[in-house]
Design a protein around this motif. Structure first.
Motif, PDB file in Angstrom:
ATOM      1  N   LEU A   2       6.887   0.706   1.955  1.00 19.58           N
ATOM      2  CA  LEU A   2       5.787   1.960   2.125  1.00 19.58           C
ATOM      3  C   LEU A   2       5.297   2.136   3.094  1.00 19.58           C
ATOM      4  O   LEU A   2       5.378   1.306   3.900  1.00 19.58           O
ATOM      5  CB  LEU A   2       4.874   1.152   0.791  1.00 19.58           C
ATOM      6  N   ARG A   4       2.513   3.223   3.380  1.00 18.74           N
ATOM      7  CA  ARG A   4       0.894   3.268   3.729  1.00 18.74           C
ATOM      8  C   ARG A   4       0.754   1.371   4.405  1.00 18.74           C
ATOM      9  O   ARG A   4       0.391   1.208   5.499  1.00 18.74           O
ATOM     10  CB  ARG A   4       0.240   3.039   2.769  1.00 18.74           C
ATOM     11  N   VAL A   5       2.233   0.774   3.964  1.00 17.87           N
ATOM     12  CA  VAL A   5       2.288  -0.540   3.865  1.00 17.87           C
ATOM     13  C   VAL A   5       2.932  -1.289   5.817  1.00 17.87           C
ATOM     14  O   VAL A   5       1.933  -1.144   6.697  1.00 17.87           O
ATOM     15  CB  VAL A   5       3.699  -1.668   3.400  1.00 17.87           C
ATOM     16  N   THR A  97      -4.429  -5.663   3.596  1.00 19.90           N
ATOM     17  CA  THR A  97      -3.404  -4.796   3.059  1.00 19.90           C
ATOM     18  C   THR A  97      -1.912  -5.154   2.721  1.00 19.90           C
ATOM     19  O   THR A  97      -0.620  -3.930   1.976  1.00 19.90           O
ATOM     20  CB  THR A  97      -3.056  -3.566   3.403  1.00 19.90           C
ATOM     21  N   GLU A 100       1.192  -9.599   1.651  1.00 17.07           N
ATOM     22  CA  GLU A 100       2.296  -9.484   0.268  1.00 17.07           C
ATOM     23  C   GLU A 100       3.814  -9.760   1.216  1.00 17.07           C
ATOM     24  O   GLU A 100       4.001  -9.989   0.727  1.00 17.07           O
ATOM     25  CB  GLU A 100       2.204  -8.676  -0.552  1.00 17.07           C
ATOM     26  N   ILE A 101       3.562  -9.141   2.305  1.00 17.84           N
ATOM     27  CA  ILE A 101       4.489  -8.602   3.581  1.00 17.84           C
ATOM     28  C   ILE A 101       4.843  -9.604   4.130  1.00 17.84           C
ATOM     29  O   ILE A 101       5.880 -10.281   4.114  1.00 17.84           O
ATOM     30  CB  ILE A 101       4.229  -7.462   3.738  1.00 17.84           C
TER      31      ILE A 101
ATOM     32  N   ALA B 242       2.560 -10.114  -5.755  1.00 21.87           N
ATOM     33  CA  ALA B 242       3.589  -9.067  -5.055  1.00 21.87           C
ATOM     34  C   ALA B 242       3.929 -10.402  -3.983  1.00 21.87           C
ATOM     35  O   ALA B 242       5.356 -10.219  -4.000  1.00 21.87           O
ATOM     36  CB  ALA B 242       2.764  -8.240  -4.325  1.00 21.87           C
ATOM     37  N   ALA B 248       6.807  -4.872  -3.821  1.00 22.05           N
ATOM     38  CA  ALA B 248       5.611  -3.967  -3.233  1.00 22.05           C
ATOM     39  C   ALA B 248       4.429  -4.113  -3.428  1.00 22.05           C
ATOM     40  O   ALA B 248       4.717  -3.874  -4.846  1.00 22.05           O
ATOM     41  CB  ALA B 248       7.099  -3.053  -2.980  1.00 22.05           C
ATOM     42  N   LEU B 249       3.591  -4.183  -3.208  1.00 27.56           N
ATOM     43  CA  LEU B 249       2.292  -4.144  -4.007  1.00 27.56           C
ATOM     44  C   LEU B 249       1.895  -2.529  -3.427  1.00 27.56           C
ATOM     45  O   LEU B 249       1.830  -2.591  -1.750  1.00 27.56           O
ATOM     46  CB  LEU B 249       1.202  -4.431  -2.978  1.00 27.56           C
ATOM     47  N   ALA B 250       1.834  -1.752  -4.054  1.00 28.12           N
ATOM     48  CA  ALA B 250       1.541  -0.001  -4.323  1.00 28.12           C
ATOM     49  C   ALA B 250      -0.070   0.443  -4.481  1.00 28.12           C
ATOM     50  O   ALA B 250      -0.766  -0.481  -5.071  1.00 28.12           O
ATOM     51  CB  ALA B 250       2.689   0.717  -4.589  1.00 28.12           C
TER      52      ALA B 250
END
Lengths: 310, 483
Positions: A2, A4-5, A97, A100-101, B242, B248-250
């Motif tokens: 993403l 944003r990510v 934010t 999770e990554i 997630a 992915a966390l959206a």
């Protein structure tokens, strides 16, 4: 990934690198003053503010630039967006934010650093903060170690790496600038008896002293400038950092054609590869760094346009 | 030593029998805890809190400018569920969830249950949880509630009763996993001597559940978790899930609908999304259909969902089976769709909309618990025996004004569990929320969230009202490995 990510990962990593480097700025100035037995007066602390690029903000809100005010402004001033406290706060908000990554330990390290910073944030004297700055630098090493050892080399890693390398290129250049400023505000450079001591302090603040010695053996401003700007082998030199950014951009670009970010990056790297220390010293390091910073901002904007803007 | 003076005080206790002897399943745990001095227990309690604090799963203290952060209170003494109790809970939950899914499918389509007069139609159409835009919807494989978390309490008779079905976006599962991870570090020896069933594979189960509903049985679907964002109080859980699934966390702004397909904006352009585990309430998911002022949702999402280009978990509209007044009918719903008696017991529930029930409720406000049908988190609640005359009067007026909005239940004598308090170990009231997944089959994670009312005598376990949590140990049958 993403957009944003990606943006958050990039800034998480930039802000942490920035906090690390601000701690180094204060450290190098502190050591320069000790080595030269300079008093804690105004003239010796202002250069740190000047090279931080936030002198305008500082002048508006502070009357004098002494140890106390400069330390506060650069470390715990929550109105200064580039103070260590703010950098760590923002790194943490960005990390939050992208939890999770990133590997869990990376988040925990940033979180811990944030709480450590909160705990120290009432201290004002350098003597009390010495250990804290060391912790900030060590956290930087740990964070980078976690990044290198636990993240897959997909786009998330590339963005984190790019953010760190761009920030480091900028700050290594500014660090050189601090030294020039403190002794030679008018730009002329002379060899002095203090050189080995002073430039040694600069090298030490970027963990470069030993590596420098292995290459040049004795310390003088020309070689230090050459080393910190142009050593391809040393991982904190400007040219090394820029080459890393260029290569990260290349691995991100799956389509083969170069995008705006790569084009701007090519302009910047060509400029650096086309210059040398002697030439830069002759025409003024401070001026060189100004131009360099302008081009660096163009790269940052182009990265935003290419990858983050939605 | 630590448990020497512990008293069950006539309550059903999760670790001790009425005569003060430990339940068979809890024996090894009690022995372990009893070996520790009070100071050692306190030290371990502090250590657990430090681990949770460092993991950063904290809340900002409201109105605190210094940015003080706190963890959800955690108590290191676990709650246990015996293999026998668990087996019954598991069967009861599966039956209930199966029936409730048939019910939701029926309500938004044929409405046979209303035509057959099992539930008064006005109970459905007067519910705020009945969503007209869901009429005619038929989610993939007939499953509406892929993720649920049934709230149970145990009464003085030792029986578990269902309090709520939580079929919308139940939260708290991350605490189940985190609490377990912490307790493994704090009480390792206890784990070695007991057959505690593992919970750490929840992420795996959740992923498979979501993959199961991917449109066209796609082999490598793009699954995402959708969060309202970083300021949501459950954000950490959204990120956690997630991460556990590696997806992915959206946020709403990351997603866009084009040609009736959902896409996410990535660094390499638009990328189609197949399954969304959304942690945004129904009314916010699509401003074109529901609340037009919602900035959290994705305009056009429902269109894609109807077309079947994207799957949602849970399906929108499930709240109708979660309405506290509809809850009263669940035993009838089970009977109607499955032809079976409900295994999991309901608490006797008085529907204020019903004239006879309302009369009883108004005459017995000092004995009953009154709940607003549409609020959760312990809000809008009257606990009769602990209320003042003025509060009872206030609720009487509310009930008369809007009877459909209220139900009442007898005040249960919630079971207690030994809990570390300022003066050592004392009994505190607890509830229990196991989490279930409905994919290929119904799976209930052997564990769950035990919430504990930390205030002495309090029956309110909600974290917003002074509640904390405990790890929950479901004990395996002989031969089940301890992982």
């Amino acid at each position: 990934m993403l957009s944003r990510v990606a943006n958050s990962i990039y800034w998480m990593s930039r802000y942490l690198e920035r906090a690390d480097n601000v701690a180094r700025f204060i450290d190098v100035n502190f050591h320069l003053m000790l080595d030269m037995s300079l008093s804690k007066d105004e003239t010796q602390w202002y250069p740190v503010i000047a090279t931080s690029g936030d002198d305008e903000d500082f002048n508006k809100r502070y009357q004098v630039a002494d140890e106390r005010t400069v330390v506060k402004f650069l470390t715990f001033d929550d109105k200064n967006p580039n103070s260590i406290l703010q950098c760590i706060y923002r790194a943490r908000e960005n990390a939050r934010t992208v939890r999770e990554i990133i590997p869990v330990e990376m988040w925990e390290k940033i979180n811990e650093l944030y709480h450590l910073t909160q705990a120290h944030s009432r201290k004002r004297s350098l003597a009390d903060l010495y250990d804290y700055y060391r912790e900030v630098r060590m956290a930087g090493h740990l964070f980078t170690g976690l990044m290198y050892n636990t993240m897959s080399r997909y786009s998330g890693w590339q963005f984190a790496h790019m953010g760190q390398m761009l920030e480091r290129a900028d700050k290594t250049a500014r660090l050189l600038d601090v030294k020039y400023f403190i002794l030679l505000p008018h730009g002329e450079v002379i060899d002095s008896a203090y050189d080995a001591v002073q430039w040694g302090a600069v090298l030490k603040s970027v963990n470069a002293l030993e590596m420098y010695r292995q290459q040049y053996h004795s310390i003088n401003y020309r070689d230090v400038t050459a080393f910190l700007l142009f050593s391809k082998a040393f991982p904190r030199s400007v040219i090394h950092c820029l080459d890393r950014v260029a290569s990260a951009l290349k691995s991100l670009d799956g389509h083969g054609q170069s995008n705006k970010a790569e084009t701007e990056m090519a302009v910047l790297t060509q400029k650096i590869h086309g210059s040398d220390a002697a030439h830069i010293i002759a025409s003024g390091l401070h001026e060189f760094i100004d131009v360099f910073q302008y081009n660096l901002n163009l790269v940052d904007e182009a990265i935003y346009e290419t990858y983050f803007k939605v | 030593m630590a448990l020497e003076s512990y008293k069950v005080d006539g309550f059903y206790d999760e670790l001790f029998r009425k005569d003060g002897v430990a339940h068979a399943a809890a024996q090894p745990l009690i022995e372990q805890i009893d070996k520790l001095t009070r100071n050692e227990l306190k030290r371990r309690q502090k250590q657990a809190e430090d681990i949770l604090y460092q993991s950063g799963n904290t809340f900002n203290v409201y109105g605190d400018k210094k940015g003080t952060e706190k963890i959800l209170p955690f108590d290191i003494i676990p709650r246990m569920v015996s293999a026998k109790d668990w087996a019954k809970l598991e069967r009861g939950i599966a039956q209930r969830i199966q029936a409730l899914n048939l019910f939701i499918q029926d309500i938004y389509n044929d409405q046979k249950i209303l035509k057959d007069g099992v539930i008064p139609a006005e109970m459905i159409f007067s519910s705020q949880c009945y969503l007209k835009p869901c009429e005619g919807l038929s989610p993939p494989k007939g499953v509406w509630t892929h993720i649920s978390g049934t709230d149970f309490v145990r009464d003085s008779d030792g029986e578990f009763y269902v309090l709520e079905d939580n079929l919308r976006c139940p939260s708290g599962i991350s605490y189940v996993l985190e609490n377990r991870a912490v307790l493994k570090r704090i009480l390792p020896t206890a784990f070695q001597t007991m057959k505690v069933r593992p919970v750490s594979d929840y992420g795996d189960h959740l992923y498979r559940t979501l993959k199961h509903i991917a449109p066209n049985g796609k082999d490598d679907p793009n699954i995402i978790v959708l969060t309202p964002g970083i300021y949501n109080s459950a954000y950490f859980e959204h990120a956690y899930l997630a991460q556990q699934m590696g997806v992915a966390l959206a946020q709403g702004s990351d997603l866009v609908v084009e040609d009736d397909k959902v896409y996410m904006r990535t660094t390499a352009g638009l990328h189609q999304v197949d399954v969304i585990y959304r942690r945004i309430d129904d009314e916010f998911i699509d401003p074109e259909i529901f609340r037009p002022d919602s900035l959290l949702g994705i305009p056009g999402l429902m269109r894609c969902y109807r077309k079947g280009t994207v799957a949602l978990a849970n399906a929108p509209g499930t709240g109708i089976a979660d309405d506290k007044a509809i809850y009263a009918y669940v035993p009838k719903i089970v009977k109607y769709y499955l032809g079976e008696e409900a295994i999991a017991q309901n608490v006797r529930t008085y529907i204020c909309e019903d004239d006879a029930d309302r009369k009883y409720v108004l005459e017995n406000l000092d004995k009953l618990v009154v709940k607003a049908v549409n609020l959760s988190g312990g809000y809008g609640m009257l606990i009769g025996p602990k209320s003042t005359k003025a509060e009872q009067k206030e609720f009487a007026a509310k009930i008369k004004a809007r009877p459909r909005d209220y139900i009442a239940q007898p005040t249960l004598s919630l079971s207690r569990c030994p809990t570390l308090c300022g003066n050592g170990i004392e009994g505190r009231h607890v509830d229990f929320r196991p989490y279930s997944l409905y994919g290929e089959e119904i799976f209930t994670l052997p564990g769950g969230l035990t919430r504990v009312a930390l205030k002495k005598g309090s029956l309110v376990v909600n974290s917003s009202q002074g509640g904390g949590s405990k790890d929950t140990w479901v004990i395996g049958e002989d031969g089940v490995a301890n992982v």
